[in-house]
Design an enzyme around this catalytic site. Structure first.
Site, short mmCIF file in Angstrom:
data_model
loop_
_atom_site.label_atom_id
_atom_site.label_comp_id
_atom_site.label_asym_id
_atom_site.label_seq_id
_atom_site.Cartn_x
_atom_site.Cartn_y
_atom_site.Cartn_z
NE ARG A 1 -2.92 -11.19 48.73
CZ ARG A 1 -2.62 -11.31 47.44
NH1 ARG A 1 -2.50 -12.53 46.90
NH2 ARG A 1 -2.46 -10.24 46.67
CG ASP B 1 0.05 -8.03 42.66
OD1 ASP B 1 0.89 -8.62 41.94
OD2 ASP B 1 -0.93 -8.62 43.16
#
Length: 523
Positions: free
Chosen positions: A161, A445
């Site tokens: 990603r 995150d």
């Protein structure tokens, strides 16, 4: 010839990644597509102003032909047909090896929200990916323990990603200007690994984050088309899964798949970034868009059900896979009761997703792979996915997607304190170089910090009254910050994290992304 310069410090084995040829390829992407990206970021601001004036979003009238057309996407490529369990995590050697050995179908190698973009992480992550693709990844810990990839059985498909369109890479200058972080991440990965992946029977695949509409997806299609031509790859061999994690994107799912075209493989539904986007886009729209405690906004809330069911329906109608959200729990190997509670919560979440028609889902810890697989095995059986389940019963309207007022839950002092404490703890770790952080039994995150600081900003702006009777003001939040920081105690980069949190949560004008000012505070 374009001037390309590396301004970052030396990184171990960095010369294997930052070869003249690889840098030239990344610089070419920047030269060709950097200005296009800049224009799309400017268009975001215009779009938000339009939405703020109207106080609503609707499906685009100019793309009705796409939504009503009979087009289909190419079938899923090798390695992305069965995605019932996906594990996410940063490209840190030990965590990467554990992810690749855990029995998941896909490893989302996160160069974005779970990664602080220190130059050593940017380049070091590419080293890890290069080794992982070639099955040579190994790591020796400080205690002398060795970690290696297992030799028996299949390893997960590797799907990096890259960073979102908004983030720069100031350590790689092209024509004297910072590069687009997404083009650096994707470009270096493609240059070093695309053909190798194809030779191994897989392919160069990506997760694409933070997009706000089909024009941004179209830019990725142009990047991939060009990369295939330059690198001599088969047409359409680069495939991508797009995260629908912004409220504008929720109104353009079909258009985004159509724009990405032969490169599209799937869509993914997340929670924290999606709610962050709701706050960001509708921050001026009045009290009906003020969310309760973020912990109360679960995926069973009506607006979230509309969003996820729409995603499954769109994907399966167009021949794409639908991938569910994150199970962020960190199982406890010391507390059996706490562990069972965590597993039960994950099981319930995955049961809902599988029952709704999702083809797979995310976990953040290897110990959750088993429960996720058990749930999806129970629904899928021997089938690799349930793309044949079209969900013709789903009929989502703008009112369904924007039903913030219908979300149950209170606005509490405990919720305010949780937002402050968890965000500051996370930001301290992020600034120190760690983007994936275990806090109170959950793997957090950057999305957690974004929704936390956004909710604090929104509550101040709206003058929310808490369950204690207190009104949320800047002064109240500063008092809470004082108390929570005192409770945290000693922590590396704590003062910097506090400064950053105050900068993005107490500002008069809402900062679009906290990672932009945060980026100026690293290296």
């Amino acid at each position: 010839m374009v001037d390309v310069r590396v301004e970052g410090p030396a990184v171990e084995r960095g010369e294997e990644i930052l070869t003249p040829e690889a840098l030239a390829f990344a610089a070419d992407l920047q030269t060709r597509f950097g200005a296009h990206r800049d224009a799309l970021l400017a268009a975001r601001a215009t779009r938000r102003a339009e939405i703020a004036t109207a106080r609503r979003i609707d499906f685009r009238t100019e793309t009705v032909a796409v939504r009503e057309g009979a087009w289909q996407l190419p079938p899923p490529p090798p390695g992305l047909v069965d995605r019932r369990v996906e594990i996410t995590g940063p490209t840190e050697p030990k965590m990467a090896i554990n992810a690749l050995n855990c029995g998941a179908n896909v490893w989302l190698a996160d160069l974005e929200d779970a990664n602080t973009p220190h130059w050593r992480n940017v380049v070091g992550g590419q080293v890890v990916l290069k080794d992982a693709v070639r099955r040579t990844l190994a790591f020796t810990g400080p205690d002398g323990r060795e970690y290696r990839l297992r030799e028996d059985g299949e390893l997960p498909t590797i799907v990096p990603r890259p960073r979102g369109w908004h983030l720069p890479e100031r350590h790689l200058l092209v024509g004297g200007e910072p590069s687009v972080g997404a083009l650096v991440d994707a470009g270096l990965y493609l240059f070093h690994n695309a053909q190798e992946q194809l030779d191994r029977g897989s392919g160069p695949y990506f997760y694409l984050p933070k997009m706000e509409g089909h024009l941004e997806a179209r830019l990725w299609a142009l990047v991939f088309d060009h990369a295939e031509q330059v690198l001599g790859l088969p047409t359409g061999s680069i495939r991508a899964t797009m995260l629908i994690e912004t409220i504008p994107a929720a109104f353009e799912m079909e258009e985004m798949l159509h724009a990405l075209g032969s490169h599209a493989a799937a869509l993914n539904a997340g929670r924290w970034d999606y709610l962050f986007s709701v706050i960001k886009v509708f921050r001026d729209a009045g009290p009906e868009f003020v969310l309760p405690d973020r912990a109360a906004v679960t995926m069973t809330a009506p607006m979230m059900r509309a969003y996820t069911e729409q995603l499954v329906s769109v994907c399966h109608r167009r021949g794409a896979l639908a991938i569910g959200g994150m199970a962020a729990a960190i199982p406890s190997r010391r507390d059996a009761e706490a562990n069972e509670r965590a597993l039960a919560k994950v099981r319930d979440d995955k049961t809902r997703e599988a029952g709704d028609g999702f083809d797979g889902s995310w976990v953040a810890h290897p110990d959750l792979v088993g429960v996720c697989r058990e749930v999806f095995d129970g629904v899928l059986g021997d089938r690799p996915n349930q793309m044949d389940r079209l969900r013709d019963d789903v009929h989502v309207t703008p009112e369904h997607l924007l039903d913030v007022a219908g979300v149950p839950g209170e606005r509490t002092m405990a919720g305010l304190r949780a937002n402050v404490e968890i965000a500051i703890r996370y930001l301290a770790a992020w600034l120190a170089g760690n983007g994936a952080v275990g806090i109170h039994g959950l793997m957090e995150d950057a999305a957690t910090a974004e929704i936390s600081r956004s909710q604090v900003w929104q509550w101040i702006d709206a003058g929310v009254e808490l369950d204690t009777g207190e009104t949320v003001t800047g002064d109240l939040v500063r008092r809470v910050i004082d108390e929570e920081v005192a409770g945290i105690g000693e922590l590396d980069r704590l003062d910097d994290a506090r400064f950053l949190f105050e900068q993005v949560a107490l500002a008069d004008e809402f900062p679009d992304f906290l990672t932009l000012p945060a980026y100026s505070m690293i290296d």
